[in-house]
Design an enzyme around this catalytic site. Structure first.
Site, PDB file in Angstrom:
ATOM      1  N   GLN A  83     -42.412 -63.053 -60.480  1.00 28.00           N
ATOM      2  CA  GLN A  83     -41.943 -62.230 -61.602  1.00 28.00           C
ATOM      3  C   GLN A  83     -41.727 -60.793 -61.111  1.00 28.00           C
ATOM      4  O   GLN A  83     -41.429 -60.600 -59.943  1.00 28.00           O
ATOM      5  CB  GLN A  83     -42.930 -62.282 -62.793  1.00 28.00           C
ATOM      6  CG  GLN A  83     -42.953 -63.610 -63.523  1.00 28.00           C
ATOM      7  CD  GLN A  83     -43.677 -64.714 -62.798  1.00 28.00           C
ATOM      8  OE1 GLN A  83     -44.851 -64.593 -62.473  1.00 28.00           O
ATOM      9  NE2 GLN A  83     -43.017 -65.812 -62.546  1.00 28.00           N
TER      10      GLN A  83
ATOM     11  N   GLY B 207     -38.732 -68.714 -59.646  1.00 30.49           N
ATOM     12  CA  GLY B 207     -37.714 -69.431 -58.874  1.00 30.49           C
ATOM     13  C   GLY B 207     -37.333 -68.521 -57.728  1.00 30.49           C
ATOM     14  O   GLY B 207     -36.687 -67.503 -57.945  1.00 30.49           O
ATOM     15  N   HIS B 208     -37.784 -68.838 -56.523  1.00 29.94           N
ATOM     16  CA  HIS B 208     -37.550 -67.973 -55.359  1.00 29.94           C
ATOM     17  C   HIS B 208     -36.558 -68.667 -54.426  1.00 29.94           C
ATOM     18  O   HIS B 208     -36.846 -69.743 -53.891  1.00 29.94           O
ATOM     19  CB  HIS B 208     -38.867 -67.675 -54.639  1.00 29.94           C
ATOM     20  CG  HIS B 208     -39.807 -66.861 -55.468  1.00 29.94           C
ATOM     21  ND1 HIS B 208     -41.049 -66.464 -55.043  1.00 29.94           N
ATOM     22  CD2 HIS B 208     -39.666 -66.349 -56.722  1.00 29.94           C
ATOM     23  CE1 HIS B 208     -41.631 -65.749 -55.994  1.00 29.94           C
ATOM     24  NE2 HIS B 208     -40.823 -65.683 -57.027  1.00 29.94           N
TER      25      HIS B 208
ATOM     26  N   ASP C  42     -36.625 -61.834 -60.192  1.00 29.15           N
ATOM     27  CA  ASP C  42     -35.386 -62.264 -59.533  1.00 29.15           C
ATOM     28  C   ASP C  42     -34.764 -61.179 -58.663  1.00 29.15           C
ATOM     29  O   ASP C  42     -33.546 -61.126 -58.482  1.00 29.15           O
ATOM     30  CB  ASP C  42     -34.350 -62.745 -60.573  1.00 29.15           C
ATOM     31  CG  ASP C  42     -34.889 -63.880 -61.404  1.00 29.15           C
ATOM     32  OD1 ASP C  42     -35.697 -64.658 -60.885  1.00 29.15           O
ATOM     33  OD2 ASP C  42     -34.505 -63.982 -62.582  1.00 29.15           O
TER      34      ASP C  42
ATOM     35  N   LYS D 222     -37.175 -61.770 -53.968  1.00 26.53           N
ATOM     36  CA  LYS D 222     -38.456 -61.819 -53.237  1.00 26.53           C
ATOM     37  C   LYS D 222     -38.474 -62.970 -52.230  1.00 26.53           C
ATOM     38  O   LYS D 222     -38.933 -62.805 -51.090  1.00 26.53           O
ATOM     39  CB  LYS D 222     -39.616 -61.985 -54.238  1.00 26.53           C
ATOM     40  CG  LYS D 222     -39.729 -60.825 -55.220  1.00 26.53           C
ATOM     41  CD  LYS D 222     -40.768 -61.090 -56.287  1.00 26.53           C
ATOM     42  CE  LYS D 222     -40.425 -62.148 -57.295  1.00 26.53           C
ATOM     43  NZ  LYS D 222     -39.280 -61.836 -58.181  1.00 26.53           N
TER      44      LYS D 222
END
Ligand code: GDP
Ligand code: IMO
Ligand code: MG
Length: 429
Positions: A224, A40-41, A13, A16
């Site tokens: 990650q 979750g990007h 988080d 990215k």
């Protein structure tokens, strides 16, 4: 041509998704190489906020090929939802999305196994996102998993049933009720698998290498963070993939000498979701202010993220493992509210010695962070676009980090939007 790699240097988080989106116009291909729907990007532009889980973050640029590499574990149900969620953007997904036939498939029972294993661990649970990541990689390594290419095979149902029978035995051993949820999940799974057949399944290692041979530039997008890496993270509180630069080689089928720039993304502080050691964690009001100001709630699970000051021993370790060539510092604006900003330079061990190395037994013994304190800049960073405009206190913080980390900080992110970024020309450090 080389493959540039962009990855997180902390516990995920870091931002990215935003930076892939910012850098994407320089590339013709963006490729994810590991992880799955645990990621979750978040991307923000033109007033939209969108979270991607398995689809690479270049998808919003209509002239970029987006590859889901062999190193991923893919949940067809999540992928179908993600593709449908992009409908409103009218993107040429049929043309721009490529799915590796070798990516591992997450079955509904993998998600149940994830839950069963976590439940059985009690207080020692990993804090998994429960997306089935660990069990799917387990089956891949055990040489019995399904791969995306199997969806196209006439034996798909047979292979599926064979594996699910095994899963049911394990779930029964854990007394985990699978009968209630499974029929509906299986229906959704087969519908999603059928739906995905209209997209392009490829031998992505050929696609990536042929792109390089024909002079196209490739950006590999990590998921990650390095401290969640299966080998180098704070084991066992890690994810189940290689989140470091080496993972780009195995997760895309590219040779090590093909790696070019390595962009290491880190927050101006630290966060972590789930369990496991976190030396600089702030359990007080300062941590709470950081969480609120940074909106530190998981993009995938919505869980509050644990917050703490910057951790240099951990960051130096991640830089070493990844061979980082350029640093990107995120969420600097979140620190606007603090009068003092701290950076952990060393850990003090139980025998009082100091170290700036990341200890093997961090999970078993507490370390005491040793901090250096900086004066805060206590002002808004909105609309700053050049380094010359940066407050002197922030410049002092950045230059200290560059000296310690022996690398340039090439980008400084000052807000969630695509435009909130300061790009510095290459600095000699
Ligand atoms: P990722 O998993 O590394 O892509 O990061 P996430 O999307 O899970 O979390 C990063 C969060 O920070 C998202 O909500 C972003 O919109 C937000 N974000 C990214 N960069 C910045 C920044 O510079 N400042 C602030 N305040 N938020 C940011
Ligand atoms: P992005 O790509 C933050 C964490 C989970 C848990 C551990 C193992 O958005 O940075 P898993 O579901 O992989 O078995 O969970 O890893 N985790 C993440 N934390 N960002 C992520 O992805 C994460 N993916 C997994 O919270 O502690
Ligand atoms: Mg995330």
């Amino acid at each position: 041509m080389k493959v540039d790699v962009l990855l997180g240097l902390q516990w995920g988080d870091e931002g990215k998704g935003k930076i892939v989106d910012v850098l994407a116009p320089q590339y013709q291909v963006v490729a994810r190489f590991q992880g799955g729907p645990n990621a979750g990007h978040t991307l923000e532009f033109d007033g939209f906020k969108h979270v991607l889980h398995q689809i690479p973050s270049g998808i919003f640029r209509s002239d970029i090929k987006n590859i889901i590499g062999n190193g991923l574990v893919l949940d067809p149900i999540v992928l179908k939802k993600e593709i449908e969620g992009l409908d409103k953007f009218n993107l040429p997904i049929h043309k721009n999305l490529f799915i590796s036939k070798k990516a591992a498939v997450i079955l509904p029972t993998h998600r149940l196994l994830d839950a069963a294993y976590e439940q059985s661990k009690g207080a020692a649970k990993i804090g998994s996102t429960l997306r089935g990541i660990g069990p799917t990689y387990q089956d891949k390594v055990a040489r019995q998993g399904l791969r995306m290419g199997d969806i196209l095979s006439p034996d798909f149902h047979t292979k599926y049933n064979r594996l699910v029978e095994q899963h049911k035995v394990i779930l029964s051993f854990y007394n985990f009720d699978y009968e209630t949820a499974l029929p509906e999940a299986e229906k959704a799974f087969f519908e999603a698998a059928e739906f995905l057949k209209q997209y392009t399944f490829v031998d992505s290692e050929y696609l990536v290498n042929e792109a390089l041979e024909t002079g196209q530039s490739v950006l590999a997008e990590g998921a990650q963070g390095s401290l969640l890496d299966i080998d180098f993270g704070s084991y066992p509180f890690v994810t189940s993939s290689t989140t470091t630069t080496a993972g780009a080689c195995t997760g895309l089928g590219i040779a090590p000498q093909r790696i070019g720039e390595v962009y290491g993304i880190f927050k101006a502080y630290c966060t972590r979701v789930g369990s496991g050691p976190f030396p600089t964690e702030l359990l007080d009001e300062v941590g709470e202010r950081m969480r609120q100001e940074g909106r530190e709630f998981g993009s995938t699970t919505g869980r509050p993220r644990r917050c703490g000051w910057m951790d240099l021993p951990a960051l130096k370790y991640a830089i070493m493992i990844n061979g980082v060539t350029q640093l990107v510092m995120m969420k600097v604006d979140v620190l606007n509210i603090f009068e003092e900003i701290k950076v952990c330079t060393h850990y003090q061990l139980a025998d009082s010695t100091l170290t700036d190395k990341f200890p093997y037994d961090l999970c078993d013994y507490e370390v005491t962070p040793v901090y250096k304190t900086f004066k805060g800049w206590a002002t808004s960073l909105e609309n700053l676009h050049t380094y010359d405009e940066v407050p002197v206190e922030l410049a002092a913080y950045i230059e200290f980090l560059e000296t310690e980390l022996k690398l340039p900080i090439s980008f400084i992110s000052t807000g969630p939007d695509r435009e909130a970024i300061i790009h510095r020309e290459a600095q000699a450090v």
